[in-house]
Design a protein around this motif. Structure first.
Motif, PDB file in Angstrom:
ATOM      1  N   ASP A   1       0.906  -1.114   0.194  1.00  0.00           N
ATOM      2  CA  ASP A   1       0.179  -0.278  -0.277  1.00  0.00           C
ATOM      3  C   ASP A   1       0.613   1.279   0.092  1.00  0.00           C
TER       4      ASP A   1
ATOM      5  N   ILE B   1      -1.911   3.553  -1.282  1.00  0.00           N
ATOM      6  CA  ILE B   1      -2.648   2.661  -3.122  1.00  0.00           C
ATOM      7  C   ILE B   1      -2.789   1.517  -2.592  1.00  0.00           C
ATOM      8  N   LYS B   2      -4.121   0.479  -3.403  1.00  0.00           N
ATOM      9  CA  LYS B   2      -4.518  -0.618  -2.404  1.00  0.00           C
ATOM     10  C   LYS B   2      -4.859  -1.190  -3.871  1.00  0.00           C
ATOM     11  N   GLY B   3      -4.273  -2.346  -3.625  1.00  0.00           N
ATOM     12  CA  GLY B   3      -4.577  -3.892  -4.343  1.00  0.00           C
ATOM     13  C   GLY B   3      -5.945  -3.972  -4.118  1.00  0.00           C
ATOM     14  N   MET B   4      -6.584  -4.235  -5.265  1.00  0.00           N
ATOM     15  CA  MET B   4      -8.376  -4.183  -5.279  1.00  0.00           C
ATOM     16  C   MET B   4      -8.604  -5.759  -6.533  1.00  0.00           C
TER      17      MET B   4
ATOM     18  N   LEU C   1      -6.983  -3.997  -9.385  1.00  0.00           N
ATOM     19  CA  LEU C   1      -5.883  -3.098  -9.847  1.00  0.00           C
ATOM     20  C   LEU C   1      -5.589  -2.655  -8.526  1.00  0.00           C
ATOM     21  N   PHE C   2      -4.686  -1.343  -9.161  1.00  0.00           N
ATOM     22  CA  PHE C   2      -3.574  -0.813  -7.839  1.00  0.00           C
ATOM     23  C   PHE C   2      -5.125   0.499  -7.854  1.00  0.00           C
ATOM     24  N   ALA C   3      -5.957   0.943  -6.412  1.00  0.00           N
ATOM     25  CA  ALA C   3      -6.455   1.994  -6.749  1.00  0.00           C
ATOM     26  C   ALA C   3      -5.818   2.769  -5.869  1.00  0.00           C
TER      27      ALA C   3
ATOM     28  N   LEU D   1     -13.295  -5.773  -4.059  1.00  0.00           N
ATOM     29  CA  LEU D   1     -12.470  -5.479  -2.480  1.00  0.00           C
ATOM     30  C   LEU D   1     -11.396  -5.565  -2.477  1.00  0.00           C
TER      31      LEU D   1
ATOM     32  N   GLY E   1      -1.981  -5.931  -2.228  1.00  0.00           N
ATOM     33  CA  GLY E   1      -1.372  -5.819  -3.376  1.00  0.00           C
ATOM     34  C   GLY E   1       0.124  -5.349  -2.968  1.00  0.00           C
TER      35      GLY E   1
END
Lengths: 175, 175
Positions: free
Chosen positions: A163, A167-170, B145-147, B161, B169
């Motif tokens: 992160d 930034i988050k893996g989704m 994806l990476f948000a 999720l 991630g």
């Protein structure tokens, strides 16, 4: 590598368009028995027996997957890497990983696995070092992966960040 | 889609090997001025003007990138999608996204963008709906994806999720 010693790098075979050249590297060599030696090789060949790969994946508890789809995934990965144990005429698949990529900016690692019998010897680290080297040679600077909870620490030791900047893996799965 | 109304789907052109067929879909049509109408199209064509794409990305504050690498990334993405505003003879790129994939199990989205002038109208949701539909048609079930922090909520609304079952991630950048 803890007890395996890197020896030399062998030149590879011509690669498919836009992909890294296939190569094989002797990572380690040590006495086995009856005067025989055993070697561990790193390879970027896509010539992987799907039954052998399945056996490796089942050994770490992953679900069985249709070979048709695994073949397609290997064909369409940017990079496929494997670790092999060679004893005399026997050659056994003991590690595997692959990466999807846009060949320019990003790569994402999938199916990173080392056989349980060969874990704890630094082979996972060696595998990852080689993957990062291959991707960097292709000028790819954003290397990503999705880590199960029990291997987050391992990847952090390899320099992976969780992160970064929030930034988050989704994930999206079919409902 | 909030005020845009889906009208019809047009058949596409033949696709490159193993990739989804290119298609163009009229998403919405409404009166503009002087009796003219304006249309919004969704497209999976890779025929994107790199200067126009750069302008779109700069409009949301992203860094400029070498066109050579952007071209390579588009060529080697599994799916490239875009949104276009058409007013008379003028056609303007107002949305973009692309996905890398192994063509079998996983896809990863990159460069998802809607022009700020056209945000807040449901176009981001429409873009994502179309991407998910395209990937599902290819039997890809793990869409990742990476948000960035400010868009995590948007993707959650789309059914994505964060960290399912503790999966994280992770990123590696050159030191």
């Amino acid at each position: 590598m803890t007890f395996w010693k890197s020896l030399f790098a062998a030149p590879g075979t011509p690669a498919a368009a836009g992909r890294p050249r296939e190569k094989e590297i002797l990572l380690a060599e040590k006495p086995y028995r009856n005067g025989e030696t055993q070697q561990i090789y790193f390879s970027t060949s896509r010539d992987i027996d799907l039954y052998e790969l399945e056996e490796l994946c089942l050994a770490v508890g992953w679900a069985r997957r249709p070979h048709r789809k695994v073949r397609k995934a290997i064909e369409n990965s940017f990079l496929v890497v494997s670790l092999w144990l060679e004893r005399g005429a026997q050659r056994r698949l003991i590690g595997f990983a692959r990466a999807t990529s846009d060949h320019a900016f990003n790569a994402t690692l999938w199916d990173v696995v080392v056989h349980p019998e060969f874990q704890g010897q630094g082979l996972g680290k060696t595998l990852m070092d080689q993957i990062i080297r291959e991707l960097r040679q292709q000028d790819i600077s954003n290397i990503t992966l999705f880590a199960d909870p029990q291997v987050i620490g391992f990847y952090q030791q390899m320099g992976f960040l969780t992160d970064p900047e929030g930034i988050k893996g989704m994930f999206w799965y079919p409902r």
